[in-house]
Structure formats: structure tokens, C-alpha cells
Design an enzyme around this catalytic site. Structure first.
Site, PDB file in Angstrom:
ATOM      1  N   SER A 198       0.843  -1.200   0.066  1.00 48.92           N
ATOM      2  CA  SER A 198      -0.033   0.028  -0.099  1.00 48.92           C
ATOM      3  C   SER A 198       0.822   1.290  -0.006  1.00 48.92           C
ATOM      4  O   SER A 198       2.145   1.323   0.733  1.00 48.92           O
ATOM      5  CB  SER A 198      -1.052  -0.003   1.258  1.00 48.92           C
ATOM      6  OG  SER A 198      -1.911  -1.186   1.287  1.00 48.92           O
TER       7      SER A 198
HETATM    8  N1  SAM Z   1      -1.200  -4.605   4.169  1.00 50.98           N
HETATM    9  C1  SAM Z   1      -0.367  -4.644   2.804  1.00 50.98           C
HETATM   10  C2  SAM Z   1       0.964  -4.421   2.828  1.00 50.98           C
HETATM   11  O1  SAM Z   1       1.178  -3.788   3.914  1.00 50.98           O
HETATM   12  O2  SAM Z   1       1.868  -4.341   1.963  1.00 50.98           O
HETATM   13  C3  SAM Z   1      -1.231  -4.327   1.695  1.00 50.98           C
HETATM   14  C4  SAM Z   1      -2.310  -5.421   1.360  1.00 50.98           C
HETATM   15  S1  SAM Z   1      -2.730  -5.481  -0.442  1.00 50.98           S
HETATM   16  C5  SAM Z   1      -3.157  -3.781  -0.730  1.00 50.98           C
HETATM   17  C6  SAM Z   1      -4.171  -6.526  -0.068  1.00 50.98           C
HETATM   18  C7  SAM Z   1      -3.783  -7.975   0.194  1.00 50.98           C
HETATM   19  O3  SAM Z   1      -5.087  -8.517   0.779  1.00 50.98           O
HETATM   20  C8  SAM Z   1      -3.131  -8.668  -0.811  1.00 50.98           C
HETATM   21  O4  SAM Z   1      -2.215  -9.467  -0.285  1.00 50.98           O
HETATM   22  C9  SAM Z   1      -4.417  -9.845  -1.029  1.00 50.98           C
HETATM   23  O5  SAM Z   1      -4.046 -11.173  -1.388  1.00 50.98           O
HETATM   24  C10 SAM Z   1      -5.120  -9.625   0.548  1.00 50.98           C
HETATM   25  N2  SAM Z   1      -6.688 -10.442   0.494  1.00 50.98           N
HETATM   26  C11 SAM Z   1      -7.565 -10.304  -0.324  1.00 50.98           C
HETATM   27  N3  SAM Z   1      -8.698 -10.758   0.141  1.00 50.98           N
HETATM   28  C12 SAM Z   1      -8.493 -11.372   1.307  1.00 50.98           C
HETATM   29  C13 SAM Z   1      -8.999 -12.143   2.174  1.00 50.98           C
HETATM   30  N4  SAM Z   1     -10.130 -12.564   2.457  1.00 50.98           N
HETATM   31  N5  SAM Z   1      -8.429 -12.457   3.363  1.00 50.98           N
HETATM   32  C14 SAM Z   1      -7.020 -12.190   3.613  1.00 50.98           C
HETATM   33  N6  SAM Z   1      -6.309 -11.721   2.767  1.00 50.98           N
HETATM   34  C15 SAM Z   1      -6.845 -11.034   1.763  1.00 50.98           C
END
Ligand code: SAM
Length: 216
Positions: free
Chosen positions: A65
Site C-alpha cells: 500500500s
Molecule cells: N497490508 C499490505 C501491506 O502492507 O503490504 C497491503 C495489502 S494488499 C493492498 C491487499 C492484500 O489483501 C493482498 O495481499 C491480498 O491477497 C489480500 N487479501 C484479499 N482478500 C483477502 C482475504 N479475504 N483474506 C486475507 N487477505 C486477503
């Protein structure tokens, strides 16, 4: 191998100033951004990118992010040392490191197995140790509930009821809710049986998948 010297610290201080100008004011959030070596989440050749206020691809169609977004969500969580925090969407692990720097006990869950396997090896190598889980975070993490704080770092179509149910009394949930392209940042505060809702700015996250998220 994991160099963090004068140059990197200088770039980090510049990033902190940019975030302050954009309205982030909590000194503890800014201090954490100033501490976590974000360049270690990037290939060596991308040092300059690491401290720009931008999201960046981390593979598997996912992103680390934007620092402003990380700071904004963290500020809204009102983290206190010792808080038990659930993060949904571990991704690169950067947000989890910010929460750990602020003294939280962090449980982080990632749906994508490749990212999960990568991050749970990498973070301890640079000294950060949240509890890692693989699975559908739209269902929360009932075995470890309740949580003082819950942060969702992917865009949700609705506020999953599992998450509000897993908030401790006085607890805070911060979650972007909207369509697949654009979401409004929502904060929910539990006061006994009452949920108090506040709305903030718009953001653009990758979609939250799973039972109470979008279809893959
Ligand atoms: N917090 C992260 C960082 O600091 O890099 C950024 C996260 S990224 C914008 C969103 C993440 O949410 C992705 O890695 C994706 O695979 C995960 N994601 C999507 N749906 C999810 C779910 N139902 N449960 C857990 N993770 C999920």
C-alpha cells in the site's frame, strides 16, 4: 544483505515530511514510518521507488500500500502499546511492521498462499514477528478473537459481520468499503452492543476476496 544506512534513513525522513504535509499528525505513526525500512520490501534496484508516496506491485497481482494510506489507516486505529490487532491482507508485511513498531501485538492473515509463504519467512529475517495466518480474513480470526483493533487492507463490498462481532468492547475496525475500483474509509467503534460509524476519504484498494468479500 539488509542494508539500512544513512541514505535510506534520509529518504525515510523525507517521506515522513511528505506525510505530515498531507495531514498525518500522530507523532507515533510518523515515528513508525520513520523506522521501518520500506526499501527492504523492494528489489535493490528500486530504492528510489521505496520512499516515494506510492503503492507498488509485489507480485501475484497485489500491492504494497501507499505510505499515506498505511499512515492514514494506522492513525484512525488509535493504536496503544499492547493492543491486540488483527490485520486482514498481510501482503508485503509492511503495515504489520508499522503496527509492531507502535507496540501492538499483531495477528495478520493473508489469502494468497504464495504471498503468505514469502512474508512469513521474510519478516522475521528483518526482525519483525507478527503471528501469521493463511486463510479468508473476511471471516476474521474467530479462534483468536476478540481484538482491540481490526484493520482491513483490501477493498470490501460490505462491512463483514464477522469482523464487527470479533471487536472487543471499545474496539475499532478500519475498513475501506465500496465498489471494486473505489472505496470510502470507514471506522467502526464498538460501544457495548452499539456500533458507531464514521466515514472518511476515498481510496483505491485491491479487492477483498472470500466469503464476505468479492468473488475471486
Ligand atoms: N497490508 C499490505 C501491506 O502492507 O503490504 C497491503 C495489502 S494488499 C493492498 C491487499 C492484500 O489483501 C493482498 O495481499 C491480498 O491477497 C489480500 N487479501 C484479499 N482478500 C483477502 C482475504 N479475504 N483474506 C486475507 N487477505 C486477503
Amino acid at each position: 544483505m539488509f542494508e539500512d544506512g544513512y541514505k535510506q534513513r534520509g529518504l525515510r525522513n523525507k517521506l515522513v515530511k511528505i506525510l505530515q504535509k498531507k495531514g498525518i499528525s500522530d507523532p507515533r505513526v510518523l515515528a513508525a514510518i520513520g523506522k521501518v525500512p520500506r526499501h527492504l520490501f523492494f528489489d535493490n534496484a528500486l530504492l528510489e521507488h521505496a520512499y516515494q508516496d506510492k503503492a507498488f506491485p509485489i507480485g501475484e497481482g497485489q500491492t504494497i500500500s501507499q505510505p499515506y494510506t498505511v499512515a492514514f489507516q494506522t492513525e484512525k486505529l488509535e493504536i496503544k502499546p499492547g493492543d491486540k490487532v488483527l490485520e486482514i491482507g498481510t501482503g508485503s508485511g509492511y503495515q504489520a511492521c508499522i503496527l509492531l513498531e507502535m507496540g501492538a501485538k499483531v495477528y495478520t492473515i493473508e489469502y494468497n498462499r504464495v504471498l503468505y509463504e514469502r512474508v512469513r519467512l521474510f519478516l522475521p529475517q528483518i526482525g519483525y514477528r507478527p503471528y501469521f495466518f493463511h486463510g479468508d480474513g473476511s471471516k476474521g480470526l474467530p479462534s483468536k478473537a476478540p481484538f482491540d483493533k481490526i484493520i482491513v487492507t483490501a477493498g470490501a463490498p460490505i462491512i463483514p459481520t464477522a469482523l464487527t462481532e470479533q471487536l472487543a468492547d471499545g474496539g475499532i475496525l478500519v475498513i475501506p468499503v465500496g465498489n471494486r475500483e473505489r472505496q470510502t474509509m470507514i471506522r467502526i467503534r464498538r460501544k457495548g452492543d452499539t456500533l458507531v460509524k464514521e466515514e472518511f476519504d476515498n481510496f483505491a484498494f485491491v479487492p477483498l476476496l472470500g466469503k464476505e468479500g468479492w468473488e475471486g
